[in-house]
Design an enzyme around this catalytic site. Structure first.
Site, PDB file in Angstrom:
ATOM      1  N   GLY A  46      46.272  27.860  53.399  1.00  9.20           N
ATOM      2  CA  GLY A  46      47.524  27.160  53.659  1.00  9.20           C
ATOM      3  C   GLY A  46      47.301  26.079  54.699  1.00  9.20           C
ATOM      4  O   GLY A  46      46.367  26.162  55.511  1.00  9.20           O
ATOM      5  N   GLN A  51      49.755  20.211  61.193  1.00  9.35           N
ATOM      6  CA  GLN A  51      48.364  20.425  61.585  1.00  9.35           C
ATOM      7  C   GLN A  51      47.481  19.195  61.432  1.00  9.35           C
ATOM      8  O   GLN A  51      46.352  19.182  61.916  1.00  9.35           O
ATOM      9  CB  GLN A  51      47.758  21.571  60.756  1.00  9.35           C
ATOM     10  CG  GLN A  51      48.354  22.920  61.090  1.00  9.35           C
ATOM     11  CD  GLN A  51      47.776  24.001  60.201  1.00  9.35           C
ATOM     12  OE1 GLN A  51      48.263  24.219  59.102  1.00  9.35           O
ATOM     13  NE2 GLN A  51      46.717  24.663  60.655  1.00  9.35           N
ATOM     14  N   CYS A  93      43.814  30.962  61.740  1.00 13.33           N
ATOM     15  CA  CYS A  93      44.442  29.662  61.532  1.00 13.33           C
ATOM     16  C   CYS A  93      43.412  28.560  61.721  1.00 13.33           C
ATOM     17  O   CYS A  93      42.594  28.639  62.643  1.00 13.33           O
ATOM     18  CB  CYS A  93      45.573  29.489  62.536  1.00 13.33           C
ATOM     19  SG  CYS A  93      46.375  27.888  62.464  1.00 13.33           S
ATOM     20  N   LEU A  94      43.453  27.545  60.861  1.00 15.26           N
ATOM     21  CA  LEU A  94      42.491  26.440  60.969  1.00 15.26           C
ATOM     22  C   LEU A  94      42.650  25.672  62.280  1.00 15.26           C
ATOM     23  O   LEU A  94      41.715  25.025  62.735  1.00 15.26           O
ATOM     24  CB  LEU A  94      42.644  25.486  59.779  1.00 15.26           C
ATOM     25  CG  LEU A  94      42.341  26.103  58.405  1.00 15.26           C
ATOM     26  CD1 LEU A  94      42.735  25.143  57.300  1.00 15.26           C
ATOM     27  CD2 LEU A  94      40.873  26.487  58.298  1.00 15.26           C
ATOM     28  N   GLU A 136      52.898  29.137  57.605  1.00 12.08           N
ATOM     29  CA  GLU A 136      53.015  27.675  57.463  1.00 12.08           C
ATOM     30  C   GLU A 136      54.383  27.171  57.933  1.00 12.08           C
ATOM     31  O   GLU A 136      54.483  26.109  58.544  1.00 12.08           O
ATOM     32  CB  GLU A 136      52.750  27.232  56.018  1.00 12.08           C
ATOM     33  CG  GLU A 136      51.363  27.558  55.471  1.00 12.08           C
ATOM     34  CD  GLU A 136      50.232  27.242  56.415  1.00 12.08           C
ATOM     35  OE1 GLU A 136      50.314  26.250  57.159  1.00 12.08           O
ATOM     36  OE2 GLU A 136      49.244  28.003  56.441  1.00 12.08           O
ATOM     37  N   HIS A 139      54.321  26.798  61.506  1.00 11.80           N
ATOM     38  CA  HIS A 139      53.684  25.532  61.918  1.00 11.80           C
ATOM     39  C   HIS A 139      54.703  24.396  61.923  1.00 11.80           C
ATOM     40  O   HIS A 139      54.724  23.575  62.838  1.00 11.80           O
ATOM     41  CB  HIS A 139      52.554  25.151  60.959  1.00 11.80           C
ATOM     42  CG  HIS A 139      51.228  25.766  61.294  1.00 11.80           C
ATOM     43  ND1 HIS A 139      50.620  25.608  62.514  1.00 11.80           N
ATOM     44  CD2 HIS A 139      50.378  26.525  60.560  1.00 11.80           C
ATOM     45  CE1 HIS A 139      49.456  26.249  62.518  1.00 11.80           C
ATOM     46  NE2 HIS A 139      49.290  26.825  61.341  1.00 11.80           N
TER      47      HIS A 139
HETATM   48 NI    NI Z   1      47.695  27.959  60.637  1.00 10.47          NI
END
Ligand code: NI
Length: 172
Positions: A46, A51, A93-94, A136, A139
């Site tokens: 996701g 981001q 999380c990225l 998401e 975010h």
């Molecule tokens: Ni994330």
């Protein structure tokens, strides 16, 4: 399509709530395509526009990262209408590299959103999809999963991240 840079904690843009999208134009369609490409490349399941430093309410999810099984989903202005049950599951999380932690979230949710063509959708999600969507949508509201863990665990992560940044500064 392009692979975009994913912002990392503690970038302050990750804390900024994203704006509602009023018109789905070429800019939004391009952004959605770039988000998908960036997510597959990372790889992740996701990615939210927040981001990549675009404060608009669009997020992409695909639980199947293998190229031949891909099932990309784009959510414009997603919102959770209802949530049921609670479970603790490990998340990463990225934007929060090298850290995972158990996070408590709803097991089942009802989400309303728009598709890229503008048509409204309402889906009931459970399992990994429910988890990814809650992550998401967080975010898009400027919330990271580390904001939902215990203060002690958050402290451990912050210290680790600070150390990693110091090492990077002295070696670069
Ligand atoms: Ni994330």
């Amino acid at each position: 399509m392009a692979i975009l840079e994913i912002l990392k904690y503690p970038d302050s843009r990750l804390k900024k709530p994203a704006k509602e999208i009023e018109k789905i134009d070429d800019g939004i369609r391009d952004l959605a395509a770039d988000l998908l490409e960036t997510m597959y490349c990372a790889p992740g399941i996701g990615l939210a526009a927040t981001q990549v430093g675009q404060p608009v309410r669009v997020a992409v999810v695909d639980l199947f990262s293998q190229e031949e099984k891909r099932k990309p989903m784009v959510f414009i202005n997603p919102e959770i209408l209802e949530g049921e049950g609670e479970e603790l599951l490990e998340e990463g999380c990225l934007s929060v590299p090298d850290f995972t932690c158990e996070v408590k979230r709803h097991c089942r949710i009802t989400v309303r959103a728009r598709k890229l063509d503008g048509s409204p959708i309402k889906i009931q999600a459970e399992g990994l999809l429910a988890r990814a969507l809650q992550h998401e949508i967080d975010h898009l509201n400027g919330i990271l999963f580390i904001d939902r863990i215990s203060p002690l665990k958050r402290h451990i992560y912050r210290r680790k991240a600070r150390k990693a940044r110091e090492v990077q500064r002295t070696t670069s």
